[in-house]
Write an enzyme that holds these catalytic residues in place. Structure first.
Site, mmCIF file in Angstrom:
data_model
loop_
_atom_site.group_PDB
_atom_site.id
_atom_site.type_symbol
_atom_site.label_atom_id
_atom_site.label_comp_id
_atom_site.label_asym_id
_atom_site.label_seq_id
_atom_site.Cartn_x
_atom_site.Cartn_y
_atom_site.Cartn_z
ATOM 1 N N HIS A 28 0.842 -1.206 0.000
ATOM 2 C CA HIS A 28 0.000 0.000 0.000
ATOM 3 C C HIS A 28 0.877 1.257 0.000
ATOM 4 O O HIS A 28 0.587 2.220 -0.707
ATOM 5 C CB HIS A 28 -0.894 0.033 1.247
ATOM 6 C CG HIS A 28 -1.921 -1.054 1.309
ATOM 7 N ND1 HIS A 28 -2.083 -1.885 2.400
ATOM 8 C CD2 HIS A 28 -2.853 -1.462 0.414
ATOM 9 C CE1 HIS A 28 -3.067 -2.725 2.183
ATOM 10 N NE2 HIS A 28 -3.548 -2.511 0.968
ATOM 11 N N LYS A 50 -15.557 -8.763 3.429
ATOM 12 C CA LYS A 50 -14.458 -9.019 4.372
ATOM 13 C C LYS A 50 -14.876 -8.756 5.819
ATOM 14 O O LYS A 50 -15.686 -7.865 6.070
ATOM 15 C CB LYS A 50 -13.256 -8.118 4.037
ATOM 16 C CG LYS A 50 -12.615 -8.437 2.702
ATOM 17 C CD LYS A 50 -11.426 -7.548 2.457
ATOM 18 C CE LYS A 50 -10.760 -7.867 1.119
ATOM 19 N NZ LYS A 50 -9.728 -6.877 0.767
ATOM 20 N N ARG A 104 -1.577 -5.812 -8.425
ATOM 21 C CA ARG A 104 -0.416 -6.682 -8.255
ATOM 22 C C ARG A 104 -0.354 -7.691 -9.396
ATOM 23 O O ARG A 104 0.576 -7.748 -10.155
ATOM 24 C CB ARG A 104 -0.475 -7.397 -6.897
ATOM 25 C CG ARG A 104 -0.224 -6.488 -5.728
ATOM 26 C CD ARG A 104 -0.648 -7.110 -4.445
ATOM 27 N NE ARG A 104 -2.060 -7.481 -4.499
ATOM 28 C CZ ARG A 104 -2.722 -8.050 -3.507
ATOM 29 N NH1 ARG A 104 -2.095 -8.358 -2.409
ATOM 30 N NH2 ARG A 104 -4.003 -8.321 -3.626
ATOM 31 N N SER A 147 -2.365 -7.905 2.798
ATOM 32 C CA SER A 147 -2.785 -7.838 4.212
ATOM 33 C C SER A 147 -3.077 -9.234 4.737
ATOM 34 O O SER A 147 -2.761 -9.550 5.891
ATOM 35 C CB SER A 147 -4.038 -6.967 4.337
ATOM 36 O OG SER A 147 -3.768 -5.665 3.917
HETATM 37 O O1 PNS Z 1 -9.032 -3.273 0.031
HETATM 38 P P1 PNS Z 1 -10.310 -3.708 -0.610
HETATM 39 O O2 PNS Z 1 -11.096 -4.598 0.329
HETATM 40 O O3 PNS Z 1 -10.118 -4.346 -1.954
HETATM 41 O O4 PNS Z 1 -11.165 -2.373 -0.854
HETATM 42 C C1 PNS Z 1 -12.454 -2.443 -1.380
HETATM 43 C C2 PNS Z 1 -13.247 -1.185 -1.016
HETATM 44 C C3 PNS Z 1 -13.329 -1.033 0.498
HETATM 45 C C4 PNS Z 1 -12.582 0.031 -1.629
HETATM 46 C C5 PNS Z 1 -14.683 -1.360 -1.617
HETATM 47 O O5 PNS Z 1 -15.296 -2.484 -1.074
HETATM 48 C C6 PNS Z 1 -15.555 -0.121 -1.414
HETATM 49 O O6 PNS Z 1 -15.441 0.828 -2.163
HETATM 50 N N1 PNS Z 1 -16.437 -0.177 -0.386
HETATM 51 C C7 PNS Z 1 -17.385 0.898 -0.119
HETATM 52 C C8 PNS Z 1 -18.748 0.576 -0.734
HETATM 53 C C9 PNS Z 1 -18.708 0.855 -2.235
HETATM 54 O O7 PNS Z 1 -18.694 2.003 -2.647
HETATM 55 N N2 PNS Z 1 -18.652 -0.214 -3.045
HETATM 56 C C10 PNS Z 1 -18.450 -0.119 -4.490
HETATM 57 C C11 PNS Z 1 -19.703 0.005 -5.265
HETATM 58 S S1 PNS Z 1 -20.770 -1.355 -5.090
#
Ligand code: PNS
Length: 163
Positions: A17, A41, A91, A129
């Site tokens: 990150h 998650k 990645r 992570s």
């Molecule tokens: O590190 P991650 O888990 O890949 O991040 C994913 C994250 C948290 C960025 C994504 O799940 C997110 O944007 N969550 C907020 C809700 C949202 O806007 N979802 C996308 C449209 S459905």
């Protein structure tokens, strides 16, 4: 000022990150690292803990990195902050499908949004992570996987959990 949001679960923040943040700082003046909810998650660290780890790990980035929590949709955070550039790290090709889907959904929800994919340095491609959590679970060393500022915090937290 050019600004971007780097959203994620950050459970916990890793050197991968940090690599993405540093790459983004070559393009943008300011990066908002936003801890959001991924409903797929179940983080082991609380949102507050994850925020603290990010703040500690980015303290030396000259006030150009800000961390925050957001419980709603990413597009609503973009509206709230008036920032419509989203940074995501890639990645492997396996990240690509999921990330592209997210980028398309976010752009459908708000056409102003642009998602930029930054490719990790090869030495960080293996860092995730979930790997860090697994190493910690088995009592291994996480130097070289997470920022040095949080190695002790994470290790101590896991030792306390185990006892
Ligand atoms: O590190 P991650 O888990 O890949 O991040 C994913 C994250 C948290 C960025 C994504 O799940 C997110 O944007 N969550 C907020 C809700 C949202 O806007 N979802 C996308 C449209 S459905």
């Amino acid at each position: 000022m050019r600004k971007a949001i780097f959203p994620g679960t950050f459970d916990p923040i890793t050197l991968g990150h940090i690599d993405v943040i540093n790459r983004a700082l070559n393009i943008f003046d300011e990066i908002v690292v936003a801890v959001l909810v991924n409903i797929k998650k179940t983080p082991i660290y609380s949102a507050q803990q994850r925020l603290k780890f990010i703040q500690k790990a980015t303290r030396d980035l000259e006030g150009r990195v800000y961390a925050m929590l957001w419980e709603g949709l990413l597009v609503d955070l973009c509206d709230h902050l008036g920032i419509f550039n989203i940074i995501k790290g890639l990645r492997f090709t396996s990240d690509y499908e999921y990330e592209t889907q997210m980028a398309l959904v976010n752009r459908k929800l708000n056409p102003k949004i642009e998602t930029l994919f930054l490719v990790s340095a090869p030495e960080f491609a293996l860092v995730s992570s979930s790997m860090v959590r697994e190493i910690l679970y088995h009592g291994g060393r996480i130097d070289g996987f997470v920022p040095k500022q949080i190695v002790k915090d994470l290790t101590t937290w896991h030792k306390l959990k185990r006892n």
